[in-house]
Design an enzyme around this catalytic site. Structure first.
Site, PDB file in Angstrom:
ATOM      1  N   LYS A 115       0.827  -1.209   0.000  1.00  0.00           N
ATOM      2  CA  LYS A 115       0.000   0.000   0.000  1.00  0.00           C
ATOM      3  C   LYS A 115       0.859   1.255   0.000  1.00  0.00           C
ATOM      4  O   LYS A 115       0.430   2.310  -0.466  1.00  0.00           O
ATOM      5  CB  LYS A 115      -0.927   0.007   1.223  1.00  0.00           C
ATOM      6  CG  LYS A 115      -2.041  -1.033   1.124  1.00  0.00           C
ATOM      7  CD  LYS A 115      -3.330  -0.527   1.757  1.00  0.00           C
ATOM      8  CE  LYS A 115      -4.539  -1.284   1.241  1.00  0.00           C
ATOM      9  NZ  LYS A 115      -4.877  -2.458   2.037  1.00  0.00           N
ATOM     10  N   LYS A 203      -6.610 -13.105 -10.535  1.00  0.00           N
ATOM     11  CA  LYS A 203      -7.831 -13.312  -9.767  1.00  0.00           C
ATOM     12  C   LYS A 203      -8.787 -12.145 -10.016  1.00  0.00           C
ATOM     13  O   LYS A 203      -8.362 -11.027 -10.310  1.00  0.00           O
ATOM     14  CB  LYS A 203      -7.409 -13.515  -8.309  1.00  0.00           C
ATOM     15  CG  LYS A 203      -8.008 -12.704  -7.256  1.00  0.00           C
ATOM     16  CD  LYS A 203      -7.437 -13.136  -5.908  1.00  0.00           C
ATOM     17  CE  LYS A 203      -7.931 -12.114  -4.882  1.00  0.00           C
ATOM     18  NZ  LYS A 203      -7.555 -12.272  -3.544  1.00  0.00           N
ATOM     19  N   LYS A 206     -12.089  -6.130  -7.858  1.00  0.00           N
ATOM     20  CA  LYS A 206     -12.956  -4.981  -8.128  1.00  0.00           C
ATOM     21  C   LYS A 206     -12.154  -3.791  -8.646  1.00  0.00           C
ATOM     22  O   LYS A 206     -12.689  -2.899  -9.278  1.00  0.00           O
ATOM     23  CB  LYS A 206     -13.790  -4.612  -6.902  1.00  0.00           C
ATOM     24  CG  LYS A 206     -12.984  -4.288  -5.661  1.00  0.00           C
ATOM     25  CD  LYS A 206     -12.835  -2.810  -5.391  1.00  0.00           C
ATOM     26  CE  LYS A 206     -11.651  -2.636  -4.467  1.00  0.00           C
ATOM     27  NZ  LYS A 206     -11.068  -1.324  -4.421  1.00  0.00           N
TER      28      LYS A 206
END
Ligand code: TRP
Length: 336
Positions: A115, A203, A206
């Site tokens: 992140k 995979k 979203k």
């Protein structure tokens, strides 16, 4: 009685991978174990503050609980729903645990590194995320914590923190089961990852911009069917399960098996020898659109009030359990 505990984030919309891999799995687990375990489903809303929330946080919170229920979870007396921010002991214990965790071990967390990568500034919440997660788990003496692979490192950290704390202050915390015990208990060794429809090597996620690569739980059933029809396949020309060479076709077989609740092996046998990819796509498209139709109508039937009533009961329970554990900790460290 042992405790099973898990949290479902509210930062974004969910896709069929979440439905097939998380929601139905949790619903089955809860329905199977609710007589012998306390089962805590909580909303880590404080964790959500580390990054942007898509949509409205309050609506997402209520929606996630409706999703569990629509996926088949049956409320019962040992199943507890609560919001993290409505149980102040989480933040309180987080601070105390912060004083036992080290910068070095938090700096090694893969999620933090990912992140933070390439960013000039990273908020402290992202860094401290795993300690709050440890508090979420240790307050309720949870043994089993069903989470995705990406959270295993945080679970290991929780164990380390608990062991270290117990070593210094006495046997205060229940140490959660090891990762391999968790995997065994939850049957995660057969965990399935639904793939991206356009790039089946990856995979489903979203955050992939291409709309046709994912099926959101809010998609209109007809739209979802079209996405399946346009899924990437291959030029092998045989319907068989082979994630390496034919990830697209294998993904469709897997989706079909999960939605129709049929063992994958049986679905594979049904299609063995077939060569027309269009037929398989049509069948899967039907299954997906039927699943969404039923799921969405179930979601629509659940009122917000019903969810708030579950929170009311769950939060009374959670505050009781969490406050008494917190008091033990406060005494142990000398605050009381
Ligand atoms: N970190 C988890 C996730 O991103 C969510 C979470 C927060 C959680 N606290 C937890 C999961 C405690 C299990 C137990 O998916």
């Amino acid at each position: 009685m042992k405790t099973i505990l898990t949290g479902l984030r509210v930062n974004s919309d969910l896709h069929i991978g979440h439905y097939l891999g998380v929601l139905t799995h949790m619903a089955n687990l809860a329905n199977k174990h609710h007589e012998d375990y306390n089962i805590n489903f909580f909303i880590p809303d404080l964790h959500s503050l580390i990054s942007e929330v898509d949509g409205d946080m309050q609506q997402n919170i209520v929606r996630n609980i409706k999703y569990y229920l629509a996926a088949g979870l049956k409320p019962s007396k040992n199943i507890h729903f609560y919001r993290q921010s409505h149980v102040p002991a989480h933040s309180e214990l987080c601070w105390i645990l912060n004083c036992t965790a080290s910068m070095g071990e938090l700096g090694r967390m893969i999620q933090y590194k990912e992140k933070g990568e390439g960013k000039s500034s990273v908020n402290v919440g992202i860094f401290d995320y795993p300690v709050l997660m440890a508090a979420d788990i240790l307050l309720y003496s949870a043994t089993y914590v069903p989470v995705g692979e990406d959270q295993f490192q945080h679970l290991e950290l929780t164990r380390d923190i608990a062991l270290r704390f117990n070593h210094k202050y006495g046997e205060i915390f229940t140490v959660p089961a090891t990762t391999s015990e968790q995997i065994k208990f939850m049957g995660l060794d057969q965990a399935i990852r639904i793939r991206d429809l356009l790039n089946p090597e990856k995979k489903m996620s979203k955050s992939t911009p291409a709309e046709n690569s994912k099926i959101m739980l809010t998609d209109k059933p007809e739209r979802a069917a079209k996405k399946i029809m346009s899924a990437t396949t291959d030029s092998v020309g045989k319907i068989q399960f082979n994630m390496w060479n034919q990830p697209g076709i294998s993904n469709l077989l897997q989706i079909e098996a999960l939605i129709t609740n049929t063992p994958l092996q049986d679905v594979i046998s049904t299609w063995a020898g077939e060569t027309r990819y269009g037929d398989l796509k049509k069948k899967v498209a039907e299954s997906v659109s039927e699943m969404l139709t039923i799921f969405q109508s179930k979601v629509a039937e659940i009122s917000d009030d019903e969810v708030y009533e579950l929170f009311k009961q769950g939060e009374a329970y959670a505050n009781d359990v969490a406050n008494s554990k917190l008091e033990e900790v406060q005494k142990a460290v000398g605050l009381r």
